[in-house]
Design an enzyme around this catalytic site. Structure first.
Site, PDB file in Angstrom:
ATOM      1  N   ALA A   1      -1.734   5.525   2.056  1.00 23.86           N
ATOM      2  CA  ALA A   1      -2.803   4.624   1.930  1.00 23.86           C
ATOM      3  C   ALA A   1      -2.900   4.192   3.885  1.00 23.86           C
ATOM      4  O   ALA A   1      -1.807   3.782   4.069  1.00 23.86           O
ATOM      5  CB  ALA A   1      -2.993   3.403   1.307  1.00 23.86           C
TER       6      ALA A   1
ATOM      7  N   LEU B   1       1.105  -0.767   0.219  1.00 21.28           N
ATOM      8  CA  LEU B   1       0.413   0.510  -0.023  1.00 21.28           C
ATOM      9  C   LEU B   1       0.892   1.495   0.277  1.00 21.28           C
ATOM     10  O   LEU B   1       1.472   1.457   0.867  1.00 21.28           O
ATOM     11  CB  LEU B   1      -0.668  -0.115   1.309  1.00 21.28           C
ATOM     12  CG  LEU B   1      -2.339  -0.495   1.431  1.00 21.28           C
ATOM     13  CD1 LEU B   1      -2.451  -0.795   2.805  1.00 21.28           C
ATOM     14  CD2 LEU B   1      -3.177  -0.148   0.487  1.00 21.28           C
ATOM     15  N   ASP B   2       0.113   2.095  -0.243  1.00 25.17           N
ATOM     16  CA  ASP B   2       1.122   3.797  -0.687  1.00 25.17           C
ATOM     17  C   ASP B   2       1.256   4.069   0.755  1.00 25.17           C
ATOM     18  O   ASP B   2      -0.101   3.615   1.405  1.00 25.17           O
ATOM     19  CB  ASP B   2       0.094   5.006  -0.981  1.00 25.17           C
ATOM     20  CG  ASP B   2       0.175   4.361  -3.038  1.00 25.17           C
ATOM     21  OD1 ASP B   2       1.525   3.748  -3.253  1.00 25.17           O
ATOM     22  OD2 ASP B   2       0.039   4.936  -3.433  1.00 25.17           O
ATOM     23  N   PRO B   3       2.043   4.673   0.849  1.00 22.34           N
ATOM     24  CA  PRO B   3       2.018   5.443   2.671  1.00 22.34           C
ATOM     25  C   PRO B   3       1.036   6.125   2.725  1.00 22.34           C
ATOM     26  O   PRO B   3       0.600   5.731   4.013  1.00 22.34           O
ATOM     27  CB  PRO B   3       4.111   6.126   2.529  1.00 22.34           C
ATOM     28  CG  PRO B   3       4.723   5.247   1.206  1.00 22.34           C
ATOM     29  CD  PRO B   3       4.003   4.762   0.671  1.00 22.34           C
TER      30      PRO B   3
END
Length: 303
Positions: A51, A47-49
């Protein structure tokens, strides 16, 4: 089930973590690994930071099933700011005003969303972990280098309008692997003529799991303070991550063959079908695949 080991515990299972926003998936993984004192850990699709949300973390032998989960569908709740764009597609980047939102209303949005249901083509963002000649695109982007990216098909199973308030658009999206929600929000903003970028992203579903089943890192720490058993009791069996695979019970002789890398004869399966394998004690021991000769061969086996 765990054995002691100077490099950490031989503990096997899957934890459904509710990752906090602001942490990379890798730092979340390392934190969980340390907390469980596990000797081995891996996650299933980062997951993106920015997110938050559902991040399955595999410990020990369960890391061997991680690759079979990467193709799973995902569900997201996303909030986007209309009228502004960002060079990263989210609120972490450089934000500039783009277009007027005067004409944007609920009906206009719902009309545009119809174009984003089903199979769509997406150009992956420069700020992504995709690699070009071995270098992640985000590293190039940070140096101001932009390279051509080919559009690729992704599937949006469902896209639901949730809310529009003060130019903040909220959506719920169910999609295939490889879908970039930042790109989706940018493309929706583009179609509305005003631009848009993600300000909040939360993964609320992963394959058949729901965010309600996940646990935050803070709650994990609290449980560990009570007892290690409380922590271990949260782990799911690796086979629970693979609900769509048929299970096959082996006898003692077949179990031995599979564990030694030998094929076993089994009729009634489709060629190329992946199967969950259980030993004579009904313990999950790995994943097999059926070949054209009706033989099941070990693809990923726990030893």
């Amino acid at each position: 089930m765990s054995k002691h080991n100077p490099k950490g515990r031989d503990i096997n299972g899957v934890l459904l973590l509710d990752k906090a926003s602001g942490h990379s998936s890798n730092s979340a993984l390392q934190d969980v690994k340390r907390l469980f004192d596990a000797n081995k850990a891996g996650h299933t699709g980062s997951l993106d930071p920015l997110a938050s949300g559902l991040l399955p973390i595999c410990l020990g032998q369960a890391t061997k099933v991680a690759q079979f989960l990467l193709n799973g569908d995902k569900r997201y709740f996303v909030r986007g700011k209309l009228g502004q764009i960002s060079d990263t597609g989210d609120s972490d980047g450089q934000i500039v005003d783009f277009g007027s939102t005067k004409e944007v209303n609920q009906q206009a949005i719902k009309n545009v969303l119809l174009d984003f249901a089903g199979i769509i083509n997406q150009v992956p963002p420069m700020y992504s972990a995709l690699k070009r000649n071995g270098t992640p695109l985000y590293k190039l982007a940070r140096k101001g280098i932009e390279v051509e990216r080919e559009a690729r098909p992704v599937t949006i199973h469902e896209i639901k309008f949730k809310d529009l308030e003060e130019d903040i658009l909220s959506l719920e999206v169910s999609c295939s692997k490889g879908t970039y929600i930042r790109t989706l929000m940018e493309d929706i903003g583009q179609s509305l003529g005003c631009g848009g970028h993600v300000i909040e992203l939360r993964r609320i579903g992963f394959t058949h799991f729901n965010i309600s089943q996940a646990i935050t890192f803070e709650d994990l720490i609290e449980l560990k303070n009570k007892s290690l058993y409380s922590l271990d009791s949260l782990l799911l069996g690796a086979d629970e991550m693979l609900p769509n695979l048929k299970g096959l019970d082996l006898n003692a002789e077949q179990t031995l063959d599979i564990k030694h890398g030998r094929k076993v004869l089994f009729s009634g399966l489709d060629v190329g079908q992946k199967i969950k394998l259980y030993d004579e004690k009904k313990q999950f021991i790995g994943i097999g695949e059926n070949n054209v000769l009706s033989e099941v061969w070990p693809k990923r086996v726990f030893v």
